[in-house]
Design a protein around this motif. Structure first.
Motif, PDB file in Angstrom:
ATOM      1  N   GLY A 179     -35.850  -5.157  56.860  1.00  0.00           N
ATOM      2  CA  GLY A 179     -35.327  -5.420  55.552  1.00  0.00           C
ATOM      3  C   GLY A 179     -34.072  -6.083  55.496  1.00  0.00           C
ATOM      4  N   SER A 180     -33.419  -5.559  54.858  1.00  0.00           N
ATOM      5  CA  SER A 180     -32.029  -6.211  54.594  1.00  0.00           C
ATOM      6  C   SER A 180     -30.901  -5.570  55.230  1.00  0.00           C
ATOM      7  CB  SER A 180     -31.762  -6.310  52.883  1.00  0.00           C
ATOM      8  OG  SER A 180     -32.561  -7.122  52.090  1.00  0.00           O
ATOM      9  N   THR A 181     -31.111  -5.908  56.407  1.00  0.00           N
ATOM     10  CA  THR A 181     -30.274  -4.963  57.381  1.00  0.00           C
ATOM     11  C   THR A 181     -29.851  -5.664  58.694  1.00  0.00           C
ATOM     12  OG1 THR A 181     -31.698  -4.081  59.002  1.00  0.00           O
ATOM     13  CG2 THR A 181     -31.173  -2.801  57.032  1.00  0.00           C
TER      14      THR A 181
ATOM     15  N   GLY B   6     -24.704  -5.932  63.752  1.00  0.00           N
ATOM     16  CA  GLY B   6     -24.956  -6.439  64.944  1.00  0.00           C
ATOM     17  C   GLY B   6     -25.056  -5.779  66.017  1.00  0.00           C
ATOM     18  N   GLY B   7     -25.876  -5.688  67.040  1.00  0.00           N
ATOM     19  CA  GLY B   7     -25.747  -5.217  68.251  1.00  0.00           C
ATOM     20  C   GLY B   7     -26.729  -5.961  69.543  1.00  0.00           C
ATOM     21  N   LEU B   8     -26.712  -5.367  70.570  1.00  0.00           N
ATOM     22  CA  LEU B   8     -27.727  -5.804  71.599  1.00  0.00           C
ATOM     23  C   LEU B   8     -28.694  -5.074  72.255  1.00  0.00           C
ATOM     24  CD1 LEU B   8     -24.922  -7.625  73.557  1.00  0.00           C
ATOM     25  CD2 LEU B   8     -26.437  -8.963  71.818  1.00  0.00           C
ATOM     26  N   ASN B   9     -29.583  -5.472  73.008  1.00  0.00           N
ATOM     27  CA  ASN B   9     -30.530  -4.705  73.569  1.00  0.00           C
ATOM     28  C   ASN B   9     -30.137  -3.369  74.279  1.00  0.00           C
ATOM     29  OD1 ASN B   9     -32.165  -7.736  74.116  1.00  0.00           O
ATOM     30  ND2 ASN B   9     -33.097  -6.180  72.773  1.00  0.00           N
TER      31      ASN B   9
ATOM     32  N   LYS C  50     -37.517   0.442  51.444  1.00  0.00           N
ATOM     33  CA  LYS C  50     -37.063  -0.900  52.212  1.00  0.00           C
ATOM     34  C   LYS C  50     -35.627  -0.647  52.630  1.00  0.00           C
ATOM     35  CE  LYS C  50     -40.130  -3.966  49.654  1.00  0.00           C
ATOM     36  NZ  LYS C  50     -40.310  -5.353  49.060  1.00  0.00           N
ATOM     37  N   TYR C  51     -35.794  -1.225  53.961  1.00  0.00           N
ATOM     38  CA  TYR C  51     -34.267  -0.924  54.365  1.00  0.00           C
ATOM     39  C   TYR C  51     -33.206  -2.061  53.972  1.00  0.00           C
ATOM     40  CZ  TYR C  51     -36.605   1.729  58.106  1.00  0.00           C
ATOM     41  OH  TYR C  51     -37.442   2.591  58.765  1.00  0.00           O
ATOM     42  N   ASP C  52     -32.201  -1.374  53.208  1.00  0.00           N
ATOM     43  CA  ASP C  52     -30.963  -2.175  52.708  1.00  0.00           C
ATOM     44  C   ASP C  52     -29.775  -1.498  53.194  1.00  0.00           C
ATOM     45  OD1 ASP C  52     -29.264  -3.559  51.427  1.00  0.00           O
ATOM     46  OD2 ASP C  52     -30.265  -3.893  49.717  1.00  0.00           O
TER      47      ASP C  52
END
Length: 371
Positions: A39-41, A96-99, A126-128
């Motif tokens: 979604g919007s994330t 943001g982030g990482l695995n 929906k994701y926002d």
């Protein structure tokens, strides 16, 4: 007349060869959950890693479980907030982030199925996270100000915002008739989180050592194993051959990364930037030096995280990685139903890193890394 006819025929044949439309066939396809949308994330890091863990559960147990991506996000935001506030605003705070952030979250908070924690509140479908992130940023800037006495209630206020937009944390739940906590559910899946490692390839650090990669989203200072470029790629190939998938961090800002056409390539000639999205063209040879140069001049950045689940090849026998994306599979993104076919040159140039099970690594690599 005969000579002219033959010449025209040869020219027509040559043109048809040089302007071949892509025709792909499967080389390796490892079982994974279907493509979904973030979604919007800015939570691709969790969608990528969670999809990877789902595939690992399938590989280990044969069981398909739709895991919650937003459960990991909900438990990572407080860590990002802490990092920002305690560094008095001299750090990045964002979506943001990482695995490894999902692995870190699972170690502390476990994992849960999607049906238990969707991360959607009320009638939302929906994701926002735009409003949620805006509110968090305002709050954290206030508390990160060193001229203002830090009130312990700031952590509570962060959780109030997260609960409002994502839902409250889960302590206990029932899944398939059995009661679990998030940690006991993790145990049930047979995932051993210490078995996962992140590998990469950069020339500014010693090979076969770990280092902290200096990219903005590495707020948690995760360590990466550094390998020579060819060995990095060979380990990706080895993992897929042995039936292991990989979570991928890559740059997707290039014009030749196209979700519309489902292709990611590096043309040898800039004039081919448009046509290479639909036709086979020569690609650039990627050296470790060029890869490093593109990283250091910020042409390669950690834009987006995805999930490598297999390989395909075109009619010329050229191999591409089948990469599961998290931008959905609706008509806006028509290429291969939400998957990207990424060429080897593109991966060599634009892959920041991959997360993989240590047993998927080449024997010599494991030995060099003491794994």
């Amino acid at each position: 007349m005969k000579t002219n006819f033959i010449t025209i025929a040869l020219l027509s044949f040559a043109f048809s060869v040089s302007a071949q439309k892509y025709e792909f066939q499967t080389v390796k396809d490892i079982d994974a959950e279907p493509v979904i949308s973030q979604g919007s994330t800015g939570t691709c890091w969790s969608f990528s890693s969670t999809s990877f863990l789902e595939a690992e559960i399938i590989r280990i147990t044969g069981k398909k479980i739709d895991l919650s991506e937003m459960y990991n996000v909900r438990h990572t935001y407080p860590k990002k907030a802490w990092n920002y506030v305690m560094r008095q605003g001299k750090a990045q705070f964002g979506e943001g982030g990482l695995n490894h952030d999902v692995i870190n979250s699972a170690r502390v908070a476990g994992i849960v199925p999607q049906e238990v924690y969707s991360g959607l509140v009320g009638a939302t479908t929906k994701y926002d996270h735009s409003k949620m992130v805006s509110e968090l940023e305002v709050l954290l800037k206030k508390y990160a100000n060193p001229e203002v006495k830090l009130d312990p209630k700031w952590k509570t206020e962060v959780n109030v915002i997260l609960d409002q937009y994502m839902g409250k944390e889960v302590a206990e739940f029932t899944f398939e008739g059995k009661k679990y906590t998030p940690k006991s559910f993790l145990e049930m899946t047979k995932l051993k989180l210490d078995d996962y490692v992140t590998i990469t390839s950069f020339t500014n650090e010693p090979f076969y050592k770990t280092f902290i990669l200096d990219i903005p989203d590495n707020f948690s200072n995760g360590s990466f194993y550094n390998l020579p470029l060819d060995e990095f790629v060979n380990n990706i190939d080895n993992a897929l051959e042995k039936g292991y998938t990989l979570a991928l961090d890559a740059d997707v800002s290039e014009k030749t990364f196209s979700s519309k056409y489902g292709i990611a390539v590096v043309p040898q000639n800039e004039s081919d930037e448009k046509t290479i999205l639909t036709e086979i063209k020569s690609e650039k040879k990627i050296t470790p030096e060029f890869r490093q140069q593109e990283f250091e001049n910020f042409n390669t950045t950690d834009d987006h995280l995805m999930h490598i689940i297999g390989k395909v090849k075109d009619q010329k026998g050229t191999t591409y990685y089948k990469v599961k994306n998290s931008w959905g599979n609706d008509q806006k993104y028509i290429g291969h139903d939400g998957y990207i076919y990424m060429s080897v040159p593109y991966l060599k140039l634009k892959a920041i890193s991959v997360l993989v099970h240590k047993d998927a690594l080449l024997k010599n690599t494991k030995k060099e890394l003491s794994l």
